[in-house]
Design an enzyme around this catalytic site. Sequence first.
Site, PDB file in Angstrom:
ATOM      1  N   LYS A 124      38.558  32.887  49.111  1.00  0.00           N
ATOM      2  CA  LYS A 124      39.720  32.152  48.611  1.00  0.00           C
ATOM      3  C   LYS A 124      40.925  32.240  49.537  1.00  0.00           C
ATOM      4  CE  LYS A 124      38.453  35.145  46.079  1.00  0.00           C
ATOM      5  NZ  LYS A 124      37.929  36.140  45.157  1.00  0.00           N
ATOM      6  N   GLY A 132      35.299  33.307  39.720  1.00  0.00           N
ATOM      7  CA  GLY A 132      33.959  33.893  39.639  1.00  0.00           C
ATOM      8  C   GLY A 132      32.897  32.965  39.098  1.00  0.00           C
ATOM      9  N   ILE A 153      32.849  31.038  36.526  1.00  0.00           N
ATOM     10  CA  ILE A 153      33.279  29.806  35.852  1.00  0.00           C
ATOM     11  C   ILE A 153      33.126  28.632  36.816  1.00  0.00           C
ATOM     12  CG2 ILE A 153      35.218  28.597  34.800  1.00  0.00           C
ATOM     13  CD1 ILE A 153      36.401  31.264  34.027  1.00  0.00           C
ATOM     14  N   GLY A 190      38.353  51.569  40.308  1.00  0.00           N
ATOM     15  CA  GLY A 190      37.909  50.723  41.418  1.00  0.00           C
ATOM     16  C   GLY A 190      38.154  49.241  41.186  1.00  0.00           C
ATOM     17  N   GLU A 210      42.007  45.842  44.667  1.00  0.00           N
ATOM     18  CA  GLU A 210      41.717  45.596  46.067  1.00  0.00           C
ATOM     19  C   GLU A 210      42.296  46.750  46.889  1.00  0.00           C
ATOM     20  OE1 GLU A 210      40.516  42.552  47.510  1.00  0.00           O
ATOM     21  OE2 GLU A 210      40.550  41.209  45.789  1.00  0.00           O
ATOM     22  N   LYS A 260      43.802  31.096  44.517  1.00  0.00           N
ATOM     23  CA  LYS A 260      42.919  30.276  43.685  1.00  0.00           C
ATOM     24  C   LYS A 260      43.665  29.052  43.146  1.00  0.00           C
ATOM     25  CE  LYS A 260      40.424  34.493  42.484  1.00  0.00           C
ATOM     26  NZ  LYS A 260      40.401  35.634  41.537  1.00  0.00           N
TER      27      LYS A 260
END
Lengths: 429, 429
Positions: free
Chosen positions: B107, B136, B138, B189, B192, B207
């Site tokens: 992205k 993701g 979708i 986790g 990023e 996005k």
Amino acid sequence: MSSPLRLGIAGLGTVGIGVVKIVQKHADLLGKRSGREITITAVSARDQRKNRDADLSSYRWESDPMAVATADDVDVYVELIGGDSGIAKDSIEAALRSGKDVITANKALLATHGQELAELSESLGRLIRFEAAVAGGIPIIKAMTEAMAGNSVNRVMGVMNGTCNYILTRMESAGLPYEAVFEEARQLGYLEADPTLDVGGIDASHKLAILSSIAFGTQVNFNAVEIEGIERVSIDDIRRAADMGYRIKLLGVAQMTARGLEQRMSPCLVPADSPLGQLAGGTNMVVVEGDSVGQIVLRGAGAGEGPTASAVISDIVDVARGVRLPMFGQPAGTLTPAKAARTAVPAAYYMRLELQDKPGALAKVASVLGDAGISIDRMRQYGQHSDTSVPVLVVTHRTTPDAIDYAVEALPKTGVLVGEPVELRIEEV
Amino acid sequence: MSSPLRLGIAGLGTVGIGVVKIVQKHADLLGKRSGREITITAVSARDQRKNRDADLSSYRWESDPMAVATADDVDVYVELIGGDSGIAKDSIEAALRSGKDVITANKALLATHGQELAELSESLGRLIRFEAAVAGGIPIIKAMTEAMAGNSVNRVMGVMNGTCNYILTRMESAGLPYEAVFEEARQLGYLEADPTLDVGGIDASHKLAILSSIAFGTQVNFNAVEIEGIERVSIDDIRRAADMGYRIKLLGVAQMTARGLEQRMSPCLVPADSPLGQLAGGTNMVVVEGDSVGQIVLRGAGAGEGPTASAVISDIVDVARGVRLPMFGQPAGTLTPAKAARTAVPAAYYMRLELQDKPGALAKVASVLGDAGISIDRMRQYGQHSDTSVPVLVVTHRTTPDAIDYAVEALPKTGVLVGEPVELRIEEV
């Protein structure tokens, strides 16, 4: 830019006129997106003189859909006549045989003759596309045949008849009985000419059968759908379900089990705060569960001129772009006959019983449920309903449909019930 | 069946391994659905010895992604390295120039170099597909470029960063301050390496910029997104918003106005019972409004191995089926430079003020709001917060961002505030 894609449209009801309007209004946009001009060559409908909300003067009028389906100057035949046989089917076959691709919104036809049509179109190297046939503007066919191509589907379910959802929502919000809201819906023009198609769950079951085929790679088998409509949903049940945190929806569910393919369309309880529970009015929702993607939920208008025409246009643009894929997502010859299985997947159930107001009545009910192997999650007894009876609600733990059937048969024999027990499945979403 | 489609995969993190697993697990299904075998020829990642959750032994290992991108025995280059420049961009360009189609989940790269890459790929007659880059699992790219091709889009918006939504949901459910939940997310986790990409709203804005381009036929313009992250969302605001029937979401909104294209990513209030308000945890939701179809809502997992890999596979199957369409839904040369407009679309706003507990304080606030032309829908004053101040909540009627800016600047000058006023937009959904 390639040569124009020439459409022939048969059927100029709401959806047909909607398609004409988008083709006219968005000519530039469609050209840019398709890489070719989208034009309409010929149209057909029963009555040419009927006043329609679109300028049709530049299209050739054919009184016979067959003439559109077989015209030399038509590349794609758009069938919006409807009906599970007769001219809709005949004209689609004629169009395929004369080398045209076909786009249709005809769920009844596909649910009953989908396999035959898939085989025919493939043998002729032609396409049948049908995004508009299921859930109006929701791109569920595209999502399942294309976006979820890397998934084995576990379950697909949805609310796919806006009229039923309107009736159920309105019953709850206005506190009106089924009959009154049914009459309202009729007067608002929400019902099909044969209202059983809507409220009897037939229309939604057509859609479910189509989605099952795509989901599980099986030959579409509408006759195997266990169907129950919304006619027996009472305002009492809607209120009681709400008390317990549920809403009643006409829900279609298809899932593959070790015993075979379960397909059912029935009024179910869903949690009031779930996406399906929140769905009000004529909106549709489809939930698909894939082994890779997990759960995907799609929501949108399930009917109406704009949404349904938008779905037809999506198919048109795909054809114009040269997109070619098998009708149900894989070659017709690889679709297997589905072994139909009666619903056996366990679920919690809601039961409403009207008990005689006398000592020991509840104990007898509890005893029958115990005999059936049903354990109770929650039970609620309300104040006296009439002079002689009290309503009792039961929410069971997960149990089998067989156990519920046993209980429903055994309960009246206790002699403590007034009327028949009502039972509704609580679908996990 | 046609010849196999041969993949070369660069980047074997979560998504890359997910793609390998689906290709292996669903080889038969993919073959049936694509009409061709899908195979993997070569893979590349930084460290060959790293323990990975998939058998890679039958694929050629390349230490340099460039070798995968330009290999003669690769038809489709799958770029899952990431990063808005460097080897990801170089290898994609090299793959296109050596005649390969490209599939990417990148992205950041598309948001910053999307136009350039669209032009390059088209000039070479190759494809770049990127379903996995946004939301993701979708299928929003497919929905917008294909299913909604017959629509002029009015607005697109969504919750597209699962980490932020997790943090905001968790703050509300656990009653914890931002810093504590941020730390939790880091330990789980979820963040990023550079957490600003998530909590600063950068990732979600990448996005949004991509979706804007598709929605409005404009050249992707990430730099024009007005971005505000979730760092300043306090547990106080989350609680107060809930009191008023709202939830706070990091919401991206793009809409075309007469003044230009508005793109904003910011913490907003949405009704708690709306689909967006109901969205909990890492789930994503995108809402698109088209002139024909009305509002379509898509919901699903926004990240994770299975969902993101499912999106990559969707692109792979499309390429295998021969689907070819322009990267952003129309030819790159027809995408227009978007005139960026600062947000001017009116909305209701939420304001939280900490007032000195002395006579006349509220009157001064009301007077400033009046001067700004802001009328009040609801106001709520709480019991004393500290010894010397009281919290006051205001929900305004629809007003302009300019009016809010004026008020936010003028309010501290009244001398009755403790600290700065907090203001959040209430987005209509």
